[in-house]
Design an enzyme around this catalytic site. Sequence first.
Site, PDB file in Angstrom:
ATOM      1  CB  CYS A 100      -0.937   0.006   1.216  1.00 35.35           C
ATOM      2  SG  CYS A 100      -0.068  -0.034   2.801  1.00 35.35           S
ATOM      3  CB  CYS A 103       4.566  -0.348   1.472  1.00 34.50           C
ATOM      4  SG  CYS A 103       3.554  -1.615   2.272  1.00 34.50           S
ATOM      5  CG  ASP A 509      27.035  18.681 -36.408  1.00 39.55           C
ATOM      6  OD1 ASP A 509      27.561  19.762 -36.711  1.00 39.55           O
ATOM      7  OD2 ASP A 509      27.681  17.656 -36.114  1.00 39.55           O
ATOM      8  CG  ASP A 698      28.955  14.614 -33.531  1.00 38.82           C
ATOM      9  OD1 ASP A 698      28.584  15.267 -32.545  1.00 38.82           O
ATOM     10  OD2 ASP A 698      30.024  14.854 -34.136  1.00 38.82           O
TER      11      ASP A 698
END
Length: 803
Positions: A100, A103, A509, A698
């Site tokens: 629950c 916990c 790029d 890259d």
Amino acid sequence: MNAVLAPRDCFHCGLPVAPGSSWEVAIDAVARPMCCPGCAAVAQGIVDAGCSSYYSARTEFGARGEDVPLVPAELALCDEGRGAADGQADAVFSVEGIRCAACVWLIERKVARVPGVLSAEMNVATERLSVQWQAGACKASDILLALRQVGYAAWPYDPARHGEQLDRARKKLFRQLFIAGLSMMQVMMYAVPVYLATDGTMDADMTALMHWASLLLTLPAVLYSAQPFFRGAWLNLKQGMPGMDVPVALGIGAAFAGSAWSVLRGEGDVWFDSVTMFIFLLLASRYLELVARRKAAQALEKLQHALPASALRMPGYPSVRDTEVAAASQLREGDIILVRPGEALAADGVIVEGDTELDLALLTGESRAQARKAGDEVPGGAVNAGQAVVLRVVRGARDSTLSRLVALVERAGQGKPQLALWADKVAAWFVAALLVLALLVFIGWQLTDPARAWEVAIAVLVVSCPCALSLATPTALAAATDMLVRRGVLVVQPHVLETLHRATHVIFDKTGTLTEGKPVLNHIALFGGASRERCLQLAAALEQSSAHPLGAAIRAASTAAPLDAQDVTNVVGQGIAGCVDGRAYRLGRASFVAAISGALPAAADGDMTAVYLGDAGGLLARFVLADALRADAPAVVRQFQRAGKEVILLSGDQQDVTEAIAAELGITRAVGGQLPADKLAFVQALQADGAVVAMAGDGINDAAVLSAADVSFAMGGGAALAQLNADCVLLGGRLGALGEAAATATRTLAVIRQNLWWASAYNVVAIPAAAFGLLNPWMAGVGMSLSSAVVVINALRLRRAKV
């Protein structure tokens, strides 16, 4: 609501305490009985941690102390290699026994109290705990021990073990589905005769018997099969956020309670058949969703399973060829390992002996095996599909290509895209409005036709489908992500597809993105009497032992039998001198070759690199090399342009070189001479004008601009993965994969819109129909379940889509 226990039940696990037991623990100044020393130790650990309020917040009992294993000795191995360069370490743990929300609270608080822990976040849905700590202050085993002290079995996240946990959850859901289906069929056997006996042929006693039998047969479905709905509704209400389980649980509870009350009174309508049918159909929909998500995660799980736990190390190589088994985590740079056929490479390395073929499907999406020979660098996680090879490790297992990818996988899926967050918010408001509507409908019918008020209110609760609304986006994204991973595209951040779809500008790029990132031989100009093949053969001989990229390009272009070069001298920054067949040659810069040939050659084009070959008799040849365009670059650029997005080339190369590449690709806007800071400023300026920017680079020199872009893509490959700041990785280094991602994004958004439209249209039609009494509860249950199923099945089409 606290867990309920009898006076002599164990206060921790709820089991009966044996007579004469003396185990007790003082919790909030009250001595509480314990059934065994294990529970007593766990309870005492919770109290000592200052977390005794766990017992007042829990809704279910904890695991029995004797059932929680201590930290096995072998788990100490997980302490090795957890450190990081900045002195911090992090890990993901699988936690078992979560029951629950209390916990979750207890786990996070207990782990946060471990000295050195910086943060601890528990994901209750995946049962995974993410922890970050100071490497010198504590170890992973300290965290595992702390969790066991409060009654939770935990392990370093392992895909196999975690998969077993998920498989157990699937099996439990299937059992609940089976019980619901069995209960539904049996109840129908008693409900149908009652429905058919409308002419009074069935007497009151027989009708009552049928109803009592239906009540008893409905109990397993309500008490066992419907647990997920009641538990989810309770957690939703505790958190103050009414989720989709709330109307479902209310509908089931109200229908069962109303029917049971009618049976006890001996008059009134019963809906046991509707209750069992609704539970069965909704569980079937959830089971279908669970299976769909498991299938969508299989590609990522295969990636996580691929890295082997051990390797065959050869400490005495080359004089001694004996091997020893070593943990993959212990491999270091320079180690020599043997990889047998069928085994996965435990770390990135260079082949020092043997030629083979590698299966790179999990890393790049490439289905065909790739040939590799001595001297080639190979990535960890690839499978040796040929002969046995000997590798020299160049990066440890922790820094290997596959380990980096697994780390990216663990980042993937942790957040939710904006569409999913929006759908969740709408669903929450939808549920709240639905509850108010159901109450108003009940009051309205109570005033006009009290006999039908309860039935109509139940139908309103049951027919609505916030499930479909919440499933519309995540199911489609999971299916699309699975398909992309199988094609070599790893989606790291949750917003990739939706942001790429609405991007207005796509920035590339140049080097390593639109181009191959390495020189290739463009053409050869001859100046003497030697043939093209002879000149290329001579140059390859001089470059035979060179590691320079230009030399590798010349060697790759030569197809003739290799020649032997003697007295080879490498003059740094100038070129190579040597003798072939007793004759002296020079290969390199124009001025370096002119010193022996006596002639200064003409210059090459500005965007090309020229390497000259000559001897004492004069200039022989000029080799022109250039960074070649990727074969798929033109098609990808045209794809984005046809989609109405502005494509920009942004490069650190000179402006004339950048413009030449842009012209070749049909890109109208090219900006060269850009340093990393300039690229960042360029993207930020576009964003300030309202642009949504997608950036492809890259991944090495573009870290800042990749982070700044609205959505970013990095070309995957080897060491570059260590520096990725992108939202998505093109694992195979294919630019075409970016085009596939864009096409998938378009289809995914279309499916999401279809799902949202269907979920909205269904609710707009079905809810008023139920409110006006046109739908019975069983009809409402069928409609709600089918609505969820339609959304999931529609999303799964993306897994089979062709790009």
